[in-house]
Design a protein around this motif. Sequence first.
Motif, short mmCIF file in Angstrom:
data_model
loop_
_atom_site.label_atom_id
_atom_site.label_comp_id
_atom_site.label_asym_id
_atom_site.label_seq_id
_atom_site.Cartn_x
_atom_site.Cartn_y
_atom_site.Cartn_z
N GLN A 92 34.76 25.79 14.79
CA GLN A 92 35.93 26.58 15.15
C GLN A 92 36.89 25.76 16.01
O GLN A 92 38.11 25.81 15.82
N ALA A 95 38.65 23.23 13.81
CA ALA A 95 39.61 23.89 12.93
C ALA A 95 40.85 24.32 13.71
O ALA A 95 41.99 24.20 13.22
N SER A 109 43.46 26.57 6.19
CA SER A 109 42.03 26.26 6.13
C SER A 109 41.17 27.51 6.11
O SER A 109 40.17 27.58 5.40
N ARG A 110 41.53 28.51 6.89
CA ARG A 110 40.75 29.74 6.91
C ARG A 110 40.81 30.46 5.57
O ARG A 110 39.80 30.98 5.08
N ALA A 113 38.70 28.55 3.09
CA ALA A 113 37.26 28.73 3.35
C ALA A 113 36.77 30.03 2.75
O ALA A 113 35.71 30.08 2.11
N GLU A 134 31.70 25.85 3.39
CA GLU A 134 32.58 26.62 4.28
C GLU A 134 33.06 25.75 5.44
O GLU A 134 34.25 25.78 5.80
N LEU A 138 36.99 24.60 6.23
CA LEU A 138 37.65 24.82 7.52
C LEU A 138 38.17 23.52 8.13
O LEU A 138 39.16 23.52 8.86
N PRO A 298 33.79 30.15 11.05
CA PRO A 298 32.90 30.35 9.91
C PRO A 298 32.06 31.60 10.08
O PRO A 298 31.79 32.03 11.17
#
Length: 300
Positions: A92, A95, A109-110, A113, A134, A138, A298
Amino acid sequence: GGADHQRQLAEQNLRLPLADAGIEVADQRAECFIALHVGGVAIELVEGEDLASRAARGAVAIGDALPIAQQIADALAAAHEKLKRGYRTTIQVFANLMELRAGRISGHSRRVAELCVGVARKMGMPEAEIQDLEAAALLHNIGKIGLPDHLLDKPYSELSYAERTEFENHPVKAAAALMALDELVGAAKLIQCHHEHFDGLGFPAGLKAYDIPLGARILLVCSDYEALQAGVMNAEKLSADHAFKMISSARGTRYDPAVIDGLQAVMDNSFMHEHVVQEFQVKSNQLHEGLMLTPDGPSP
């Protein structure tokens, strides 16, 4: 020593009928070992004691050891969960670094994913591999952090040859940075390959077809599909349907046909392909009815 002597006696002479105590063990020698050593508890062999008594004492020892075993199992489970939380937090944070650049790639990116996970499950990918995918989705743009703003703000189709050369090095930079973390090695390999094309004309290594990891093939399709809607690949932002038609037109050349089929299956059964025009951070007092929230890391 005494423990070796006990083990030898058990292997040569003792056959505890643990089944009589409600414990089923297929191998007789295993029965002896379990009775003597479960939980580190040794059963003293008493001369003249009948087998039934020995079996009863063995069962008691096993019963005493079970709480210890459960405590160990609980401690291991707690440690594993703590590691998982740390892993998710690391992803996180990385990202979010990319999100700070905002511009055209904010939220990309989110969304990628979520789409990757959906496609991977439709294709029957094992959950352990989905976790790597995943994470890769991200973090797949993390190598762009060092690129100048004008490269990030310009659609790929408008980049000059020199700019494309600089841009196309970002998967290698990302993989090199993430390889230092053992938990992210699998994701790093997918990121390094996520611009490889099914026909072998991609970058950085020119891998072809099934030499490209499946996760990387999925990541390419989902990333390009979302980027077409965001105006990252071309100056014009496309609708979801138009973006999918563009993806389908490169079936078997740029993209793996099976992955396109997986994307189609997700689109047919989900709203995930509906592109979110803009994402931004909000505070709790800014929440209101109709606001669509997106996850910031994630899934567990």
